[in-house]
Structures are given as C-alpha cells and as structure tokens.
Design a protein around this motif. Structure first.
Motif, PDB file in Angstrom:
ATOM      1  N   SER A 512       0.833  -1.210   0.000  1.00 15.69           N
ATOM      2  CA  SER A 512       0.000   0.000   0.000  1.00 15.69           C
ATOM      3  C   SER A 512       0.864   1.253   0.000  1.00 15.69           C
ATOM      4  O   SER A 512       0.549   2.236  -0.678  1.00 15.69           O
ATOM      5  CB  SER A 512      -0.925   0.004   1.222  1.00 15.69           C
ATOM      6  OG  SER A 512      -1.874  -1.028   1.147  1.00 15.69           O
ATOM      7  N   PHE A 513       1.949   1.230   0.746  1.00 11.62           N
ATOM      8  CA  PHE A 513       2.822   2.398   0.814  1.00 11.62           C
ATOM      9  C   PHE A 513       3.563   2.632  -0.497  1.00 11.62           C
ATOM     10  O   PHE A 513       3.771   3.768  -0.903  1.00 11.62           O
ATOM     11  CB  PHE A 513       3.838   2.245   1.940  1.00 11.62           C
ATOM     12  CG  PHE A 513       3.251   2.388   3.316  1.00 11.62           C
ATOM     13  CD1 PHE A 513       1.946   2.826   3.502  1.00 11.62           C
ATOM     14  CD2 PHE A 513       3.997   2.087   4.442  1.00 11.62           C
ATOM     15  CE1 PHE A 513       1.406   2.950   4.770  1.00 11.62           C
ATOM     16  CE2 PHE A 513       3.467   2.221   5.714  1.00 11.62           C
ATOM     17  CZ  PHE A 513       2.157   2.652   5.876  1.00 11.62           C
ATOM     18  N   THR A 514       3.989   1.549  -1.136  1.00  9.74           N
ATOM     19  CA  THR A 514       4.785   1.715  -2.358  1.00  9.74           C
ATOM     20  C   THR A 514       3.924   1.880  -3.592  1.00  9.74           C
ATOM     21  O   THR A 514       4.376   2.456  -4.580  1.00  9.74           O
ATOM     22  CB  THR A 514       5.705   0.500  -2.571  1.00  9.74           C
ATOM     23  OG1 THR A 514       4.905  -0.687  -2.654  1.00  9.74           O
ATOM     24  CG2 THR A 514       6.700   0.357  -1.433  1.00  9.74           C
ATOM     25  N   GLY A 515       2.699   1.373  -3.560  1.00 11.54           N
ATOM     26  CA  GLY A 515       1.809   1.503  -4.707  1.00 11.54           C
ATOM     27  C   GLY A 515       1.976   0.424  -5.741  1.00 11.54           C
ATOM     28  O   GLY A 515       1.133   0.273  -6.621  1.00 11.54           O
ATOM     29  N   SER A 516       3.065  -0.365  -5.677  1.00 11.51           N
ATOM     30  CA  SER A 516       3.290  -1.402  -6.681  1.00 11.51           C
ATOM     31  C   SER A 516       4.187  -2.491  -6.127  1.00 11.51           C
ATOM     32  O   SER A 516       5.329  -2.216  -5.743  1.00 11.51           O
ATOM     33  CB  SER A 516       3.930  -0.802  -7.939  1.00 11.51           C
ATOM     34  OG  SER A 516       4.307  -1.827  -8.841  1.00 11.51           O
ATOM     35  N   PRO A 517       3.721  -3.755  -6.133  1.00  8.14           N
ATOM     36  CA  PRO A 517       4.585  -4.856  -5.706  1.00  8.14           C
ATOM     37  C   PRO A 517       5.808  -5.023  -6.600  1.00  8.14           C
ATOM     38  O   PRO A 517       6.805  -5.624  -6.189  1.00  8.14           O
ATOM     39  CB  PRO A 517       3.670  -6.084  -5.801  1.00  8.14           C
ATOM     40  CG  PRO A 517       2.284  -5.545  -5.752  1.00  8.14           C
ATOM     41  CD  PRO A 517       2.355  -4.214  -6.433  1.00  8.14           C
TER      42      PRO A 517
END
Length: 581
Positions: A512-517
């Motif tokens: 959620s924090f990074t926006g992308s796995p």
C-alpha cells in the motif's frame, strides 16, 4: 468535513467569459488563470481544493519561507457564472500534512503510482514511499483508495497539480473535478471520461507460501495456511491493494530438506509471485539457509519467515546486499532461555529447601540453531546461584520419552524443555507424569498448537511454556481468534496462525505504501522502516539481520518488538502468567 480557516475570506465572481470580479484585490497570476478556466471546464459544483503557492495580492503577511495556503471552493451560480470562495487556512490548526505530503497525496489521489510521483516531483522512489507512509499514518488509513477518498472529503487536494506545467492550467482543474465526480458518484458528462480512463483489470498480487508436509507438523501447517488465507480474504473483502485482489499460492514440502524448500520456492517464483512466506525451517546450517533463500533474494522478492534462527539472522546481517529482501518475523530460539531465567527466579522462594532447590536441568535440541539456552546465559544462571546441568536430546518421541528418566536422575528444581514438536513434548510429559519428581516443567512453543493438549491431556496440567511469537491476549487477538473460528471452525492456536496472518498484513502495508509490488527494492525498504502491529504483537525489521526483536531481551521498547509470552496449563486451558518481564 470542512477544513478550518482563518480570515481573510473573500468571494470572487467568475462570469461566463472567465472575467474575475471585483477587479481590485482579485487573484493574479496562476491562480487567476485557473479561476478564469472554470466556466470552460465546468467542474462539479462544490469542488474544493487547497492552493499552494504565491497568492500575489490576494493575501498579505505570509510567513517567510513558507507558501500561503488558500482553501478554494467553486460554486455554480447559474447564469451569473461561478463563484469562488477563498479563505486563508491557518496551517498550524488545520493541516497535519506538510506541503510535500499534500502534493504526494494529490498525485496519489489522481491515480499516479509511486514511480510516476517520483518522476513528477524529481525525488527518489523510496522518498515517495516514505511520504506515502507518513500520509497514511497521519490520515489513519492503510490503502491508497482510502487516502484518496479522505483527501476529497477533507478538501486536501492541492493546486497547482505538482509537476505539471502546461501554461493555462484549466487541465489541472479538470483532473481534480473528474476525481471529485468519480469519488462522489456524480453522473453526467464525466461518465465517458471515467470509462475511458478506467484501468484494465490487473492480475492479482500473488503471495507464495511454503508449508510443512512433515507428519509431525501437519497440524501446525494447517494453522499457518489458514492464518494466511484469513488475512487474504479480509484484505480482498476490503478492496484488496488499491483494487487489486490478493492470491495465495501454496506449496507443501518436507521442510527438513533445504533442497526441497528451495525447489518449492523456485516453483513459486515461476508463478510470478510478489512475495514469499515460509514457516519454520529445519535444515538450519548457514549453507542450508543460503540455498533456501538464495533464488528469491537474487530476484529481490521479499521473503518473510519465522525460523527462530540466529544463523539466518547472522546471514542477513553479514550479507545485506545479497539477502536484503529476507526478513525473520520472530527472534532467535536462544531468547527462550531468558524467559526461563525470569520465570524460575520468580518461582524461587526462601521456603524451598535442600540441594534440589538450586538445581536446573536444560534439555536442549541437538541442533545448535535450536538451542534455547546460550553459553552466556548458562554463566548468568550460575552467577545467580543455580547449579546448571545441560543435556542434549535427539529428535523423536522415543528420545523425549526417555528424557523423563534423565529428569528423575537429576532431580532439579526446574527443567527447560527445548522441544518444538507437540507430539514429542506430549510423549515426554506423559512419561514424566508416571513418576513425577515435583520439578517445574518449562516448555517452548509446542503447546501453542491445539493438538498438543489433545494428545497430552491431563498430563500437561501445570506445565509452563513460552513463545517468542504468540497471539496477544488483547482485543485484537481476541477478534482474530473469533474470525478464525468462524471461518475455519477450529481453534486458531496461540502462535503460527497469528504470525502467518501478520506476515500477510506486513506485506499488504508495504505494498500500500509503495503503490506497486513490482517495486521490490522499495517494498523491502518499507518493510525495514515501518512498525506493524499484528495479532502477535509488533514487528520492526530496521536492525541488522532484519529480525524482529524480543521484549525486553533485545530492546526495552515494547512498541517495536514482540513480548515473550509465558503461559501455564490450568484446567486444560492456557493462561498467560507473564508477558516478557
């Protein structure tokens, strides 16, 4: 929710041609150009935003070095055009977020990924992830969708849109107006644009998991998988990670073989998983951990495990560049000895007489990485006045049943049982109860598996036991246990289900924090920086070895560590008798 504001307040009228009145004292420059574009763009009436930047002659007296903040509300005024209500915001009272955090929140709400935000703002991706983490914390949310919704509700979107320089900035207002319309479900001309911009359905975020298929660990493996499945289900019920569902991909193998674990990890990586979770591993040499972690680490895929291993922790600490994506969710096994020391000291009383009162027996695993009482701790026990005898016990139910005779021969005040298998521990207590000596029995981990009491029965009565990763006896832990039982119609146990639930929660927070796995290095950086409160306590990987810490043995701060829980079996139920110290 209306953002608090301070005088001055001013109304600016905008006619159909984009002319602003009154002419004297009206905004100038970029803000004037934006307001002049309102009749052409025709945003949703009631659209509100914050203006960050020079306000020319609109407001005087701003603090030096800080941009003025205006709250602007656009209201349709029929044939008269539009009305813009402008208020100066008292930053100290109204805004929890810094200017940069407001900019990041705005771009996030407009649908940009962390990579796009970093490009727009000319900052590092990890810096963006840090800003997103702070924004989430300050707004009290855990997903990008929730942050965007709250930003619209609280009028926290800012103009000019950071990183956009397109001359006439009507397009910026169009972006925000579209976002507001989508968020509020408004029908009308924006519907076509929403359809055009709708993202294609993205593949699920995949979590690979390796569970034991070894006969003695089947019951525990069932709890591990169920804990992870519950976390995935609850996250998906809440919309997944920014609309992307999570999917659990599981392998069941012999976890006493490093080669078989490594092959399972390779199969999961071939399925393009975004992270891997492992339970306890029992091929525990340094070389074995290199084999088991190697391929995931080489690809930078985050790997979380709970092997209670000092060896694995040292490997990561000594080779952080190679194994920087590997995280251990609980402290090493030798922390159990610390809890044993505290417990026997508390049980030692002046009335205990004779040589037996000062004698301790340590029955430990033959695996040096599973030893519960380090040489240093043995020295401390001796300095505290204890006579210490250490005996190694081989794996297997027969060996542990035979260990009961060792206890009778030593006749100690207390026995530390470094046995992790529920069946082996049950074999010991059953053999010991046939001719007990009155010693305090202190076990580790194994009783956390519900099947232990089912096998040991009344023979387990009075047994003390500890876990360095156990479900906390609080509201969060109780809710998890209820949800687990409702979903799977079985007892959640007191350790492994919770830690696998928490590992999924940790990964979800980082994504959620990074926006992308796909931003694997950034995901690992976030995992190293966040503190996560799970059902088994707190997790923090910011130290060398990226291993969660034990309170109070590793750190005096319980908010960044897990308390070692000590239980006693009373009336066939586990009762917490101590939480660490």
């Amino acid at each position: 929710m209306t953002t608090p504001a301070a005088a001055p307040h001013r109304t600016v009228r905008i006619d159909a041609a984009g002319m602003l009145t009154p002419a004297v004292g009206a905004p100038e420059g970029a803000l004037a150009r934006l307001l002049a574009a309102v009749p052409r763009v025709r945003p949703l009436s009631g659209t509100a935003f914050l203006w960050l930047g020079p306000t020319e002659n609109m407001v005087a007296g701003g603090a030096g070095g800080r941009r003025e903040v205006l709250r602007v509300v656009l209201v349709a005024a029929g044939r008269e055009g539009w009305r813009a209500e402008l208020e100066r915001v008292d930053r100290a009272d109204a805004l929890l977020l810094t200017d940069r955090e407001l900019e990041v929140l705005t771009l996030l709400a407009c649908g940009l990924s962390n990579v796009d935000i970093a490009h727009r703002l000319s900052i590092a991706r990890r810096t963006v992830a840090t800003h997103v983490e702070l924004v989430f914390a300050k707004l009290g949310v855990t997903t990008r969708a929730a942050a965007a919704s709250l930003a619209l509700d609280r009028d926290l979107l800012v103009l000019p849109v950071p990183g956009i320089d397109l001359g006439p900035i009507g397009l910026e207002l169009e972006v925000l107006a579209l976002g507001a319309a989508v968020a509020r479900g408004a029908p009308g001309p924006a519907d076509a644009e929403r359809a055009r911009r709708r993202r294609p359905r993205l593949r699920p975020i995949r979590i690979g998991a390796v569970y034991p298929r070894n006969e003695e660990w089947v019951a525990d493996a069932k709890l591990m998988r169920a804990g992870a499945e519950l976390a995935v289900q609850q996250l998906n019920d809440g919309g997944g990670i920014d609309g992307r569902p999570l999917e659990l991909c599981a392998e069941h193998v012999d976890v006493s073989s490093a080669g078989m674990v490594a092959e399972a990890v390779a199969r999961l990586l071939a399925q393009d998983v975004d992270a891997i979770t492992l339970g306890a591993l029992f091929d525990r040499s340094r070389g074995a951990f290199e084999i088991q972690f190697g391929e995931a680490a080489a690809q930078g895929v985050p790997l979380l495990h709970h092997s209670t291993s000092a060896q694995a922790s040292r490997l990561v600490a000594e080779e952080p560049e190679r194994f920087g994506s590997v995280f251990q969710a609980c402290s090493p096994a030798d922390r159990y000895g610390e809890g044993f020391l505290r417990t026997v000291q508390s049980l030692r009383t002046p009335v205990a007489a004779g040589r037996r009162a000062g004698r301790l027996l340590l029955l430990d695993s033959a695996d040096p990485d599973l030893v519960t009482c380090s040489p240093a701790l043995r020295n401390r026990l001796q300095r505290a006045g204890w006579e210490v005898q250490a005996v190694t016990v081989a794996a297997g139910e027969v060996a542990w049943a035979d260990a009961a005779a060792t206890v009778r021969a030593a006749d100690p005040f207390a026995v530390l049982l470094g046995c992790y298998s529920p069946r082996e521990l049950a074999a010991f207590v059953s053999a010991y109860r046939r001719d007990p000596t009155g010693a305090v029995l202190y076990a580790v981990y194994a009783p956390s598996v519900p099947s232990f009491l089912g096998v040991a029965g009344a023979d387990a009565e009075g047994l003390y036991w500890a876990t360095v990763t156990g479900r906390y006896p609080d509201a969060l832990g109780a809710r998890f246990a209820r949800d687990f039982e409702r979903r799977f119609h079985m007892d959640a146990g007191l350790s492994s289900a919770g830690i696998h639930y928490d590992m999924v929660g940790l990964l979800a927070k980082a994504w959620s924090f990074t926006g992308s796995p796909a931003e694997r290095s950034t995901v690992s950086a976030v995992l190293r920086s966040v503190v996560h409160r799970g059902v088994n306590g707190n997790y923090y990987f910011g130290q060398a070895g990226q291993t969660n810490r034990c309170y109070p043995d590793d750190v005096p701060d319980p908010t960044t560590s897990q308390a070692q829980l000590v239980f006693q079996v009373q009336g066939r139920r586990h009762r917490v008798v101590a939480a660490a110290g």
